[in-house]
Design a protein around this motif. Sequence first.
Motif, PDB file in Angstrom:
ATOM      1  N   ASP A 173      -8.979   9.128  -3.993  1.00  0.00           N
ATOM      2  CA  ASP A 173      -8.276   7.949  -3.493  1.00  0.00           C
ATOM      3  C   ASP A 173      -9.260   6.947  -2.897  1.00  0.00           C
ATOM      4  OD1 ASP A 173      -5.822   6.481  -2.782  1.00  0.00           O
ATOM      5  OD2 ASP A 173      -6.372   7.002  -0.716  1.00  0.00           O
ATOM      6  N   ALA A 198       0.813  -1.214   0.000  1.00  0.00           N
ATOM      7  CA  ALA A 198       0.000   0.000   0.000  1.00  0.00           C
ATOM      8  C   ALA A 198       0.848   1.266   0.000  1.00  0.00           C
ATOM      9  CB  ALA A 198      -0.926   0.009   1.211  1.00  0.00           C
ATOM     10  N   ASP A 243       3.059   2.422  -2.183  1.00  0.00           N
ATOM     11  CA  ASP A 243       3.079   3.157  -3.453  1.00  0.00           C
ATOM     12  C   ASP A 243       1.873   4.080  -3.587  1.00  0.00           C
ATOM     13  OD1 ASP A 243       5.434   1.952  -4.184  1.00  0.00           O
ATOM     14  OD2 ASP A 243       4.536   0.592  -5.645  1.00  0.00           O
ATOM     15  N   ASP A 244       0.681   3.551  -3.293  1.00  0.00           N
ATOM     16  CA  ASP A 244      -0.535   4.368  -3.386  1.00  0.00           C
ATOM     17  C   ASP A 244      -0.512   5.506  -2.374  1.00  0.00           C
ATOM     18  OD1 ASP A 244      -1.515   2.812  -5.439  1.00  0.00           O
ATOM     19  OD2 ASP A 244      -2.787   1.596  -4.141  1.00  0.00           O
ATOM     20  N   LEU A 283      -0.571   9.499  -3.234  1.00  0.00           N
ATOM     21  CA  LEU A 283      -1.572  10.409  -2.676  1.00  0.00           C
ATOM     22  C   LEU A 283      -0.892  11.606  -2.015  1.00  0.00           C
ATOM     23  CD1 LEU A 283      -4.443  11.206  -1.680  1.00  0.00           C
ATOM     24  CD2 LEU A 283      -3.998   9.752   0.309  1.00  0.00           C
TER      25      LEU A 283
END
Length: 98
Positions: free
Chosen positions: A72, A44, A46-47, A51
């Motif tokens: 997101d 998680a 990378d996301d 963001l």
Amino acid sequence: MSAQPEHAPAGPPVPRTIRGVRRALDQEQRAAFEEELADAELGAVDDLLFLWWGIATCGHDPQVIADLRAADAGTLQSRPADPVSDEARGWSGRTGER
């Protein structure tokens, strides 16, 4: 009419790294970023970094940050654009799909 730019010139680009994001955030945002980063599960990060890179890049406008978070989460309110031609009708917005 003026030839001056409408907006102030952008600062240097924010590197898409944890260090780059940390440096671009204010103290309050940095604390929130660090907390989320510490709790992020493997896969998680990378996301989460993307963001917060968006938040760091877009500045400190609360509406922009709220829109990024809603996007997101998949809850951003939007409306489809009116098709401009019969050819555009039924297009999903995704490449390779009709």
